[in-house]
Design a protein around this motif. Structure first.
Motif, PDB file in Angstrom:
ATOM      1  N   ARG A 178      -0.703  90.859 -23.489  1.00  0.00           N
ATOM      2  CA  ARG A 178      -0.117  89.740 -23.043  1.00  0.00           C
ATOM      3  C   ARG A 178      -0.936  88.676 -23.782  1.00  0.00           C
ATOM      4  O   ARG A 178      -0.309  87.828 -23.976  1.00  0.00           O
ATOM      5  N   ALA A 179      -1.585  89.272 -24.767  1.00  0.00           N
ATOM      6  CA  ALA A 179      -2.185  87.853 -25.234  1.00  0.00           C
ATOM      7  C   ALA A 179      -1.117  86.897 -25.919  1.00  0.00           C
ATOM      8  O   ALA A 179      -1.637  86.521 -27.425  1.00  0.00           O
ATOM      9  N   SER A 180      -0.570  88.086 -26.997  1.00  0.00           N
ATOM     10  CA  SER A 180       0.513  87.611 -28.438  1.00  0.00           C
ATOM     11  C   SER A 180      -0.322  87.742 -29.513  1.00  0.00           C
ATOM     12  O   SER A 180      -0.178  86.973 -30.680  1.00  0.00           O
ATOM     13  N   THR A 181      -1.430  88.562 -29.262  1.00  0.00           N
ATOM     14  CA  THR A 181      -2.279  89.019 -30.421  1.00  0.00           C
ATOM     15  C   THR A 181      -2.039  90.163 -31.889  1.00  0.00           C
ATOM     16  O   THR A 181      -1.508  90.002 -32.395  1.00  0.00           O
ATOM     17  N   HIS A 182      -0.960  91.461 -30.897  1.00  0.00           N
ATOM     18  CA  HIS A 182      -0.369  92.368 -31.760  1.00  0.00           C
ATOM     19  C   HIS A 182       1.255  92.091 -30.449  1.00  0.00           C
ATOM     20  O   HIS A 182       1.431  92.230 -29.871  1.00  0.00           O
ATOM     21  N   VAL A 183       1.754  93.039 -32.107  1.00  0.00           N
ATOM     22  CA  VAL A 183       2.795  93.507 -31.453  1.00  0.00           C
ATOM     23  C   VAL A 183       2.721  95.042 -32.275  1.00  0.00           C
ATOM     24  O   VAL A 183       2.214  95.589 -32.648  1.00  0.00           O
TER      25      VAL A 183
END
Length: 315
Positions: free
Chosen positions: A143-148
Motif C-alpha cells: 500500500r505504501a508503494s515501496t515494493h512490487v
C-alpha cells in the motif's frame, strides 16, 4: 395525458439509458467481447492486439487498459462504451500490468522475456528493465508503494522489487508454478496461488518468509475481492472450482463448482454476482454468489482471460 407528455419530453432530454458494459479478453482471438450486463448478451467484439491477457482501469477510472503481450502494445478503451480510444505501441510483452497505489509507477511483467519493466506512470517513460528468471507473470504492490511483488512461474518463487532502487530486493521459494498474487487488506501478508500444487502460500513479506499453506484445490490461479473487506476468492482452474478464503483466519470457508477452467473473476459491488472467465470453454459463468451456484453461461471467444466492469467490488 399532460403528465405522460411531460414524462416523455424529460426522457428525450435525458437521452437513452446506456447499459453497463462488461469487457472480456479473448486471448486466443485477439479480441474483446463487450457484454451488456443487464441482458447478459454479447453486443460486440472489438479487435485488439494479439494475446490480450490482462486489463486494468487507469487511475482516474476513465479508461480501461488492455495489455496485448504478443503485440507489444496497450489498447485504451472507453470504460463506459468499450470503444477504442488510443493505442500505445512499443510496450514489450505486457503480460500483466499495474499502477502503484501512489500513481508514480507503471509496471509490466514481461513473461516471455523474463523481466519486469518499470515505467514512470506519467507518460509511460521507461525507467529500467529488471531481469528475472523465469516467467514473471502476476504482480501486486504494497500500500505504501515501496515494493512490487512478482510471481515467477517457472522458478517456483516470488520476487520483491524495491521501486525506489529499481532492483530486486529478495526472492523466496513458495511452491510449484506460482501464478496469482494478492495483498491482504492489512498489508501484512501476500497470498500466492500455487498452480502446481493444491494450496495458497501465505507469505509474511516483511519477514521474507512463507508462514502457512491454505489448502484449496488443484490449479489455484487468481484472486478477486468479495467486497466485504475480509474475504477473497481464488480460482482453482484445474479442479473447476472457486474457494472463498477468510483473510483474517487464513482459512477456506467454502468451495463451489464452476466448470470450464475458471480463471479471472469480477464481483458486483453488492457482492451478489460473480463473473468468471472459463479458460477452456469459450464462455463466462455468472454465479449467484450467496447461493454459490452458476446461473448463466455466456459464450465468448477463444481462451477468455481477463474480465472487467466498472460497478465492481475492489476491496
Amino acid at each position: 395525458m399532460i403528465r405522460w407528455i411531460l414524462a416523455a419530453a424529460l426522457a428525450t432530454i435525458a437521452g437513452p439509458v446506456v447499459a453497463e458494459i462488461a469487457v472480456v479478453l479473448n486471448s486466443g482471438d485477439a479480441t474483446v467481447s463487450l457484454i451488456d450486463r443487464s441482458t447478459y448478451a454479447e453486443i460486440q467484439r472489438v479487435p485488439v492486439g494479439k494475446e490480450p491477457h490482462h486489463l486494468m482501469p487507469t487511475p482516474d477510472g476513465s479508461e480501461l487498459i488492455v495489455a496485448s503481450s504478443a503485440a507489444n502494445e496497450l489498447t485504451y478503451l472507453d470504460v463506459a462504451t468499450g470503444a477504442v480510444r488510443r493505442r500505445v505501441p512499443r510496450i514489450d510483452d505486457p503480460y500483466q500490468i499495474g499502477f502503484s497505489p501512489d500513481r508514480k509507477w507503471f509496471v509490466a511483467a514481461a513473461l516471455r522475456l523474463n523481466r519486469i519493466d518499470l515505467y514512470a506512470a506519467d507518460g509511460l517513460k521507461l525507467v529500467k528493465r529488471i531481469p528475472l528468471a523465469r516467467n514473471p507473470s502476476h504482480i501486486v504492490f504494497d500500500r505504501a508503494s515501496t515494493h512490487v511483488f512478482v510471481t515467477l512461474q517457472e522458478s517456483d518463487e516470488i520476487a520483491a522489487i524495491d521501486l525506489a532502487r529499481a532492483e530486486v530486493a529478495w526472492r523466496l521459494p513458495v511452491g510449484r508454478q506460482p501464478a496469482g498474487i494478492w495483498m491482504t487488506p492489512d498489508d501484512r501478508r501476500l497470498l500466492v496461488g500455487v498452480m502446481g500444487r493444491d494450496f495458497v502460500a501465505v507469505v509474511d513479506w516483511r519477514a521474507r518468509a512463507a508462514v502457512k499453506q491454505i489448502v484449496t484445490a488443484q490449479g489455484r490461479h487468481n484472486f478477486r475481492a468479495v467486497g466485504d473487506g475480509r474475504h477473497v476468492l481464488v480460482s482453482n482452474r484445474a479442479a473447476n472450482s472457486i474457494s472463498i478464503i477468510d483473510q483474517q483466519t487464513l482459512a477456506v470457508i467454502d468451495t463451489f463448482p464452476v466448470p470450464g477452467g475458471p480463471d479471472d473473476m469480477e464481483v458486483s459491488r453488492d457482492g451478489r454476482e460473480l463473473w468468471v472467465t472459463n479458460r477452456w470453454a469459450r464462455s463466462v459463468s455468472i454465479v449467484d454468489l450467496p447461493g454459490r451456484k452458476v446461473v448463466r453461461t455466456i459464450p465468448v471467444g477463444r481462451s477468455p482471460h481477463g474480465v472487467f466492469f466498472p460497478n465492481a467490488a475492489r476491496e
